[in-house]
Design a protein around this motif. Structure first.
Motif, PDB file in Angstrom:
ATOM      1  N   VAL A   1       0.315  -1.006  -0.133  1.00  0.00           N
ATOM      2  CA  VAL A   1       0.188  -0.081   0.383  1.00  0.00           C
ATOM      3  C   VAL A   1       1.192   1.190  -0.195  1.00  0.00           C
ATOM      4  N   MET A   2       2.351   1.306   0.977  1.00  0.00           N
ATOM      5  CA  MET A   2       2.445   2.066   1.145  1.00  0.00           C
ATOM      6  C   MET A   2       3.316   2.621  -0.795  1.00  0.00           C
ATOM      7  N   LEU A   3       3.541   1.780  -0.745  1.00  0.00           N
ATOM      8  CA  LEU A   3       4.589   2.013  -2.260  1.00  0.00           C
ATOM      9  C   LEU A   3       3.557   2.846  -3.698  1.00  0.00           C
ATOM     10  N   VAL A   4       2.295   2.608  -3.218  1.00  0.00           N
ATOM     11  CA  VAL A   4       1.800   2.574  -3.947  1.00  0.00           C
ATOM     12  C   VAL A   4       1.230   4.448  -3.730  1.00  0.00           C
ATOM     13  N   PHE A   5       1.427   4.839  -2.640  1.00  0.00           N
ATOM     14  CA  PHE A   5       0.796   6.634  -2.113  1.00  0.00           C
ATOM     15  C   PHE A   5       2.369   7.087  -1.823  1.00  0.00           C
ATOM     16  N   VAL A   6       2.957   6.707  -0.785  1.00  0.00           N
ATOM     17  CA  VAL A   6       3.666   7.392  -0.391  1.00  0.00           C
ATOM     18  C   VAL A   6       5.492   6.763  -1.131  1.00  0.00           C
ATOM     19  N   SER A   7       6.452   7.523  -0.991  1.00  0.00           N
ATOM     20  CA  SER A   7       7.379   7.136  -1.410  1.00  0.00           C
ATOM     21  C   SER A   7       8.627   5.619  -1.029  1.00  0.00           C
ATOM     22  N   LEU A   8       9.961   5.435  -1.097  1.00  0.00           N
ATOM     23  CA  LEU A   8      10.338   4.552  -1.216  1.00  0.00           C
ATOM     24  C   LEU A   8      10.891   4.234   0.556  1.00  0.00           C
ATOM     25  N   TYR A   9      11.427   5.588   0.296  1.00  0.00           N
ATOM     26  CA  TYR A   9      12.171   6.237   1.936  1.00  0.00           C
ATOM     27  C   TYR A   9      11.333   5.981   2.810  1.00  0.00           C
ATOM     28  N   SER A  10       9.896   6.322   2.801  1.00  0.00           N
ATOM     29  CA  SER A  10       8.850   6.412   3.632  1.00  0.00           C
ATOM     30  C   SER A  10       8.559   4.688   4.049  1.00  0.00           C
TER      31      SER A  10
END
Length: 407
Positions: free
Chosen positions: A154-163
């Protein structure tokens, strides 16, 4: 067992850290897909970190047997936090070099943390609760993997890899704090009395010890069979995704395999009490080998998911049983060195399988690769199974403290 404060601290710490770990692993795969086109080169990069863990394993074993296991886990958790800083640099500069530094640092920390944890579990709970504790701990690890991989997707869709790596950093920080809360009086009592002797103890003492405990030796050998599957797990998932032209299959495979693992680990105590452990291990490893072979038909989504599900269910039985055998049959004063030796063996096998997986994927392809690994697994099971039939050892008295002391 469930009234034990330390049990809950270990399980909750594993849940939090596991979410961070698997969030980071998905981040690793995403970073490699963006910057490294060759499967073999991907495996080489992963190999570098594992090699570092192997090289430090003998030192880790001696330190774990010489000092407080809680302190070793604290320092290792701090090392995990520091390792994530290298990945921030890798993302900032798009540098594979900094990712290699990250892989080395986090594997060095793991080489100390996981053997110390395995050695601490028999101190935290009684022998009668070990199988249940190992199953619960592995279930918590699997829950963390399911949540971590889903969260990362989910995070890869909405936020950066850094997150993703920021989430890993926070999780490792929470693990560090939870480790400070452990109160392990027995560990503190044992360590001062043996510290001087254990500093001089040799890591090589593990091998003659194993020869005196044949059931532990057989469990260690059979552990190699699931490693043929696990060593190339991530690369196989990527290959199946490419084979089916479906990016969503990656998350489904991790979820199905994880849920089936949890079911196996939940049932392990009930089943293991009714069967011969050695024969049961042979049955489980045979199932693992057959599931490996079945991936030849991985272009069918339902069959790929079924194969990974059966594999997860099988190892949900296998790993708690082997962990309990090691914790009960190996004398406690050798736990640090033994679990470091086991970790080293697992890492070496993982490296070999990882490199072979990458090489085979680039040369003979996914389908022929799974046939090769499946046939090797079945051949090993047949060979050691015949040896066990000729010279069974299950009913023989097992040497423990006395045998170890004579080494």
């Amino acid at each position: 067992m469930w009234k034990n404060r330390n049990v809950w601290i270990l399980l909750c710490g594993e849940l939090i850290a596991g979410i961070g770990l698997w969030t980071g692993i998905i981040g690793n795969l995403e970073f490699l897909q963006q910057h490294v086109p060759s499967d073999f080169m991907k495996s080489l990069i992963l190999f570098t970190g594992l090699l570092a863990g192997v090289m430090v394993a003998p030192l880790a074993g001696r330190i774990i047997d010489s000092y407080s296991k809680k302190k070793v886990m604290i320092y290792a958790s701090f090392g995990r936090m520091l390792s994530v800083l290298f990945m921030f640099l890798a993302i900032e500069f798009g540098s594979v070099f900094w990712m290699i530094c990250f892989m080395i640092a986090i594997q060095l920390s793991a080489a100390f943390y996981f053997p110390a944890l395995q050695a601490l579990i028999p101190v935290v709970v009684g022998e009668k609760d070990l199988l249940q504790m190992n199953g619960a701990h592995m279930n918590m690890t699997t829950i963390a993997r399911i949540i971590g991989t889903a969260l990362a997707g989910v995070m890869l869709v909405f936020v950066s890899l850094y997150s993703l790596y920021l989430a890993s950093f926070v999780a490792y920080g929470l693990l560090l704090l939870s480790t400070f809360l452990l109160v392990v009086e027995e560990d503190e009592k044992i360590v001062p009395g043996v510290k001087k002797d254990k500093k001089a103890a040799s890591f090589k003492e593990v091998l003659p010890l194993l020869r005196g405990v044949p059931i532990a030796m057989m469990a260690l050998i059979l552990t190699l069979i699931p490693m043929f599957f696990l060593g190339g797990f991530n690369l196989m998932v990527i290959s199946i995704s490419d084979l089916q032209q479906d990016a969503t299959i990656k998350g489904l495979i991790y979820t199905v395999e994880g849920c089936c693992f949890m079911l196996g680990a939940f049932l392990v105590k009930r089943v293991s009490e009714k069967v011969d452990q050695v024969k049961f291990m042979f049955i489980i490893t045979t199932v693992v080998a057959i599931t490996h072979l079945s991936l030849y038909f991985a272009e069918f989504k339902w069959l790929a998911l079924s194969s990974f599900g059966i594999f997860g269910f099988a190892i949900g039985f296998f790993f708690p049983i082997t962990a309990t055998i090691f914790q009960t049959k190996i004398p406690k004063e050798y736990h640090g060195r033994f679990f470091s030796f086991r970790s080293m063996l697992d890492r070496v096998m993982f490296q070999v399988v990882l490199l072979a997986t990458g090489l085979f994927l680039d040369t003979i392809g996914f389908q022929y690769m799974v046939l090769v690994f499946g046939v090797i697994s079945l051949s090993m099971i047949a060979f050691f199974g015949l040896r066990y039939i000729k010279t069974p050892f299950q009913d023989q008295p097992l040497p423990t403290e006395q045998k170890a002391g004579s080494i």
